[in-house]
Write an enzyme that holds these catalytic residues in place. Structure first.
Site, PDB file in Angstrom:
ATOM      1  N   SER A  68      13.787   9.308  24.377  1.00  0.00           N
ATOM      2  CA  SER A  68      14.713   9.732  23.327  1.00  0.00           C
ATOM      3  C   SER A  68      15.567  10.900  23.796  1.00  0.00           C
ATOM      4  CB  SER A  68      13.940  10.136  22.072  1.00  0.00           C
ATOM      5  OG  SER A  68      12.886  11.040  22.388  1.00  0.00           O
ATOM      6  N   GLU A 205       5.303   2.248  16.015  1.00  0.00           N
ATOM      7  CA  GLU A 205       6.575   2.752  15.481  1.00  0.00           C
ATOM      8  C   GLU A 205       7.239   1.752  14.540  1.00  0.00           C
ATOM      9  OE1 GLU A 205      10.948   4.526  16.814  1.00  0.00           O
ATOM     10  OE2 GLU A 205       9.441   4.101  18.350  1.00  0.00           O
TER      11      GLU A 205
END
Length: 292
Positions: A68, A205
């Site tokens: 990320s 997730e």
């Protein structure tokens, strides 16, 4: 005794000093879950720099150097464009800035999917050049042989199932997964496969809450939720999202601060002080010493 790094907060420089080994270990994290129950949830946040790692380290069990960083640090539109060199550079910084947490580094897209041998080459380089304890890779059943290959060769692995951002092009977006019965069954099968392959922990997730809860109850390794369920064995968030650095965040993010507003206010105060020449002031100047 082992040589670790202490960060000098007055200079931002890391200095190697001998200190007792105090880091949590991979087996210690795995052992949090006993007979399907985790009495002490695993606390995980992302970190990308030495200073942020130093601030988060006392409060976290695991620090994730997530890909990320492509979006958070480099302004990329997707994690698919993150390079191995980026991950190694930031991973080494996070290791230098921490002493307690287990540091886990994402393997970037295209560096491990080809074969177990490719994954081992990438993972061994990452651990060797950063000093991190483990790697994380995205994928379910199809990656189970790779996870087993790595674990059998001494590389601890955190699995990542459900919404896998590196596969965003195939998934068609970042929506929650497991809405249909067929997809829920596939994700559950993925969870069983990576756990059986030897992953010591598993990130779940962006999946429907009942599915994440069921997976957590079934698999032996700790599950770490992000947009999953409070019943997961731990939780992880992107630290910049948690701190309120961005205006738009996923539904599953809770902002624990509004750092962006505070930075904006500080920058505005600085700009005003420069423009009205009140900065630098007398205390911030170097003056010649008066001759006696």
């Amino acid at each position: 005794m082992s040589t670790t790094f202490t960060l000098d907060t007055s200079t931002s420089r890391a200095h190697p000093v001998p200190e007792p080994v105090r880091r949590l270990t991979v087996p210690a994290i795995a052992a949090r879950k006993k007979d399907g129950v985790t009495a002490e949830p695993v606390v995980m946040l992302t970190a990308y720099t030495a200073r942020m790692a130093q601030l988060l380290d006392p409060h976290c069990d695991m620090l994730l150097v997530g890909d990320s960083l492509g979006q958070v640090i480099y302004g990329l539109d997707t994690t698919v464009r993150v390079t191995l060199e980026m991950m190694i550079a930031h991973g080494a910084a996070v290791v230098r800035g921490s002493y307690r947490s287990v540091v886990v580094i994402d393997l970037p897209f295209g560096t491990y999917e080809g074969s177990p041998e490719q994954a081992f080459h990438t993972a061994s380089r990452v651990l060797r050049e950063t000093g991190a304890a483990a790697v994380k890779l995205e994928g379910g059943e199809v990656l189970a042989p790779t996870i087993e290959f790595l674990v059998r060769r001494g590389i601890p692995v955190v699995a990542h199932i459900g919404l896998t951002p590196q596969a965003v092009n195939a998934l068609g977006g970042y929506g929650a997964r497991g809405r249909s019965e067929a997809e829920a069954k596939k994700i559950a099968a993925d969870a069983r496969a990576v756990a059986d392959a030897g992953a010591f922990a598993m990130v779940i997730e962006g999946v429907m809450e009942p599915l994440a809860k069921a997976i957590t109850a079934e698999v032996k390794c700790p599950t770490i939720g992000i947009g999953a369920s409070p019943d997961c064995d731990g939780q992880v968030l992107v630290v910049d999202d948690m701190l309120g650095m961005f205006e738009r965040v996923p539904r599953f993010v809770r902002r624990f601060d509004d750092i962006a507003s505070r930075i904006t206010e500080a920058a505005a105060s600085y700009a005003a002080a420069v423009k009205d020449r009140s900065f630098p002031g007398e205390a911030e100047l170097y003056r010649p010493k008066a001759k006696s």
